[in-house]
Every structure is written in structure tokens, then in C-alpha cells.
Scaffold this motif. Structure first.
Motif, mmCIF file in Angstrom:
data_model
loop_
_atom_site.group_PDB
_atom_site.id
_atom_site.type_symbol
_atom_site.label_atom_id
_atom_site.label_comp_id
_atom_site.label_asym_id
_atom_site.label_seq_id
_atom_site.Cartn_x
_atom_site.Cartn_y
_atom_site.Cartn_z
ATOM 1 N N GLU A 165 0.815 -1.216 0.000
ATOM 2 C CA GLU A 165 0.000 0.000 0.000
ATOM 3 C C GLU A 165 0.848 1.265 0.000
ATOM 4 N N GLU A 166 1.969 1.242 0.728
ATOM 5 C CA GLU A 166 2.778 2.457 0.803
ATOM 6 C C GLU A 166 3.411 2.812 -0.543
ATOM 7 N N LEU A 167 3.598 1.806 -1.422
ATOM 8 C CA LEU A 167 4.131 2.078 -2.758
ATOM 9 C C LEU A 167 3.047 2.526 -3.719
ATOM 10 N N ALA A 168 1.829 2.022 -3.500
ATOM 11 C CA ALA A 168 0.724 2.356 -4.408
ATOM 12 C C ALA A 168 0.425 3.848 -4.436
ATOM 13 N N GLU A 169 0.776 4.544 -3.359
ATOM 14 C CA GLU A 169 0.520 5.982 -3.321
ATOM 15 C C GLU A 169 1.423 6.763 -4.266
ATOM 16 N N ASN A 170 2.585 6.196 -4.561
ATOM 17 C CA ASN A 170 3.572 6.954 -5.343
ATOM 18 C C ASN A 170 3.973 6.303 -6.659
ATOM 19 N N PHE A 171 3.590 5.010 -6.855
ATOM 20 C CA PHE A 171 4.026 4.298 -8.053
ATOM 21 C C PHE A 171 2.858 3.587 -8.736
ATOM 22 N N LEU A 172 2.920 3.522 -10.057
ATOM 23 C CA LEU A 172 2.027 2.668 -10.839
ATOM 24 C C LEU A 172 2.899 1.650 -11.561
ATOM 25 N N PHE A 173 2.648 0.370 -11.300
ATOM 26 C CA PHE A 173 3.387 -0.703 -11.965
ATOM 27 C C PHE A 173 2.618 -1.116 -13.218
ATOM 28 N N VAL A 174 3.314 -1.157 -14.335
ATOM 29 C CA VAL A 174 2.682 -1.446 -15.622
ATOM 30 C C VAL A 174 3.211 -2.777 -16.155
ATOM 31 N N VAL A 175 2.324 -3.739 -16.293
ATOM 32 C CA VAL A 175 2.659 -5.027 -16.905
ATOM 33 C C VAL A 175 2.013 -5.053 -18.285
ATOM 34 N N ALA A 176 2.823 -5.043 -19.315
ATOM 35 C CA ALA A 176 2.298 -4.998 -20.681
ATOM 36 C C ALA A 176 3.084 -5.964 -21.556
ATOM 37 N N GLY A 177 2.377 -6.926 -22.133
ATOM 38 C CA GLY A 177 3.024 -7.923 -22.982
ATOM 39 C C GLY A 177 2.425 -9.293 -22.743
ATOM 40 N N PRO A 191 -4.268 -5.788 -6.499
ATOM 41 C CA PRO A 191 -5.105 -4.579 -6.566
ATOM 42 C C PRO A 191 -4.730 -3.697 -7.747
ATOM 43 N N ARG A 192 -5.749 -3.275 -8.496
ATOM 44 C CA ARG A 192 -5.497 -2.476 -9.688
ATOM 45 C C ARG A 192 -5.161 -1.017 -9.380
ATOM 46 N N GLN A 193 -5.246 -0.644 -8.108
ATOM 47 C CA GLN A 193 -4.859 0.711 -7.749
ATOM 48 C C GLN A 193 -3.406 0.984 -8.099
ATOM 49 N N ALA A 194 -2.559 -0.048 -7.951
ATOM 50 C CA ALA A 194 -1.128 0.132 -8.191
ATOM 51 C C ALA A 194 -0.650 -0.627 -9.420
ATOM 52 N N LEU A 195 -1.576 -1.250 -10.152
ATOM 53 C CA LEU A 195 -1.156 -2.112 -11.266
ATOM 54 C C LEU A 195 -1.997 -1.854 -12.502
ATOM 55 N N PHE A 196 -1.317 -1.640 -13.618
ATOM 56 C CA PHE A 196 -1.962 -1.497 -14.929
ATOM 57 C C PHE A 196 -1.527 -2.698 -15.765
ATOM 58 N N VAL A 197 -2.483 -3.445 -16.308
ATOM 59 C CA VAL A 197 -2.168 -4.674 -17.031
ATOM 60 C C VAL A 197 -2.708 -4.618 -18.456
ATOM 61 N N GLU A 198 -1.858 -4.971 -19.404
ATOM 62 C CA GLU A 198 -2.253 -5.104 -20.813
ATOM 63 C C GLU A 198 -1.641 -6.412 -21.314
#
Length: 219
Positions: A165-177, A191-198
Motif C-alpha cells: 500500500e505504501e508504494l501504491a501511493e507513489n508508483f504505478l506498476f505497468v505489466v504490458a506484454g 489490486p489495480r490501484q497500483a497495477l496497470f495490465v495489458e
């Protein structure tokens, strides 16, 4: 490494050989030109293939994806240098450094402009995907994990970080591929709050646009 074989075959107009080299040994010996992008999976076998093809006066290119050397790996370095010196055999690596250079195998980090100078080139154009990532980030720093998302590339660590949770406030992790099938169930519950998936194969413009907006790239 099947994807590498198929992609090189597509780009170069060749015929991909998938599976055990023993089942294709005749073709490996007789084909006029041979590219082996999976040398590191069975180095002893492919070294023998290169040696026999040299004796048959047939050209062979070996592609090395991991030229880095751990302490004491002098045998690996000696093998690479021997292959590079064999007539009719060429050794290609992801680092543009000759095997006989004192720099070969010493770099474990590629800094942009160290090997690939984009100075003077226009920046890659944004894409719908990069625009969507920027919108999802909302000003947070973007960490991209692009291409093949698998355990041996640290996928579980990325998901562990995205769940903090403490990272989700400042970072968005993007998994694409392309996501490895064994990881899809775990990825679905992060949780999709900190993760973007494609989850699909990215186009070249999409790939470059995501690297452009990334604050950090997971390698």
C-alpha cells in the motif's frame, strides 16, 4: 526461447526449427546458413553443431542473449572467444562488444547512450496505450515491466511490490506484454490501484511509447 526462434525466422525469412536439436540434426548440418538464437540453452550441443558446420564449410551465426560473466566463468569467456575465431562462425550478442575485448562480459547494466545513442532522433510518438497509462498514473511514477512477464524475469517480485500500500501511493506498476500462464491467476488478484495490465503482444510503437513515459523499467 521458442518465441525468439519464430521472431527471427519471421524477420529474416527463414524456417524455424522448434524442439530438440537432435530431431533436426540433419537440417542443422545441411542448411546453407544457420542462425542459432538459443545458443545458451544447450551450449555444448550447439558448440558441436558450429564445429561440425565449420568443417563442412557452412556458415553459422550464434546469438548470445546473456554474455555477462559471473566470477570464475573463464570457460564461458574462452568458449565465446573460440567460437568468434572459428572460420565461418559469427558470434552476435546484445552488447556491441567483441569477445576479445577486455570489456566483454563485464557490463551488467546498460545505460542508454552507452550502447545505443538516440541523440538527434525525434522522441517516439505517444500511443493510445501510453496515454491510458499516464491517465491511470495520475502523476505517480511509472514502473514498466514490458515484453514477456515470467517468473525468471522477476514477475513475482513486481506483483509483491504492487501489493504494498505504501508504494501504491507513489508508483504505478505497468505489466504490458505476454504473461506466462502460471502467473495469470496471481496477477488477477493484485489490486489495480497500483497495477496497470495489458496482456497481449505489443506493437513496436506501443513498446517505445511506454519506455518513453517510464520513470523506471523493470529488467
Amino acid at each position: 526461447r521458442e518465441n525468439y526462434v519464430r521472431e527471427f525466422a519471421r524477420l529474416l525469412g527463414g524456417m524455424p526449427l522448434i524442439g530438440s536439436p537432435l530431431s533436426h540434426f540433419g537440417c542443422l548440418m545441411t542448411t546453407r546458413r544457420l542462425l542459432l538464437p538459443t545458443f545458451e540453452t544447450m551450449p555444448r550441443v550447439y558448440f558441436l553443431v558450429a564445429l561440425l558446420r565449420m568443417l563442412l564449410v557452412r556458415r553459422t551465426v550464434l546469438f548470445v542473449l546473456r554474455p555477462q560473466l559471473a566470477p570464475g566463468q573463464w570457460i564461458k569467456l574462452a568458449t565465446h572467444r573460440l567460437l568468434a575465431a572459428m572460420p565461418g562462425v559469427r558470434l552476435a550478442t546484445i552488447f556491441p562488444i567483441a569477445p576479445d575485448s577486455h570489456l566483454y562480459g563485464r557490463s551488467t547494466l546498460i545505460l542508454d547512450l552507452e550502447y545505443w545513442d538516440r541523440a538527434g532522433l525525434p522522441p517516439p510518438a505517444p500511443t493510445h496505450l501510453s496515454d491510458a497509462v499516464l491517465a491511470a498514473a495520475g502523476g505517480r511514477r511509472i514502473v514498466t515491466a514490458l515484453g514477456c512477464f515470467s517468473e525468471d524475469k522477476g514477475a513475482k517480485m513486481v506483483m509483491d511490490l504492487a501489493e504494498r500500500e505504501e508504494l501504491a501511493e507513489n508508483f504505478l506498476f505497468v505489466v504490458a506484454g505476454i504473461v506466462h500462464p502460471d502467473l495469470k491467476a496471481r496477477l488477477a488478484v493484485v489490486p489495480r490501484q497500483a497495477l496497470f495490465v495489458e496482456q497481449r503482444k505489443l506493437s513496436e510503437p506501443e513498446l517505445m511509447s511506454l519506455y518513453t513515459i517510464a520513470d523506471l523499467s523493470w529488467c
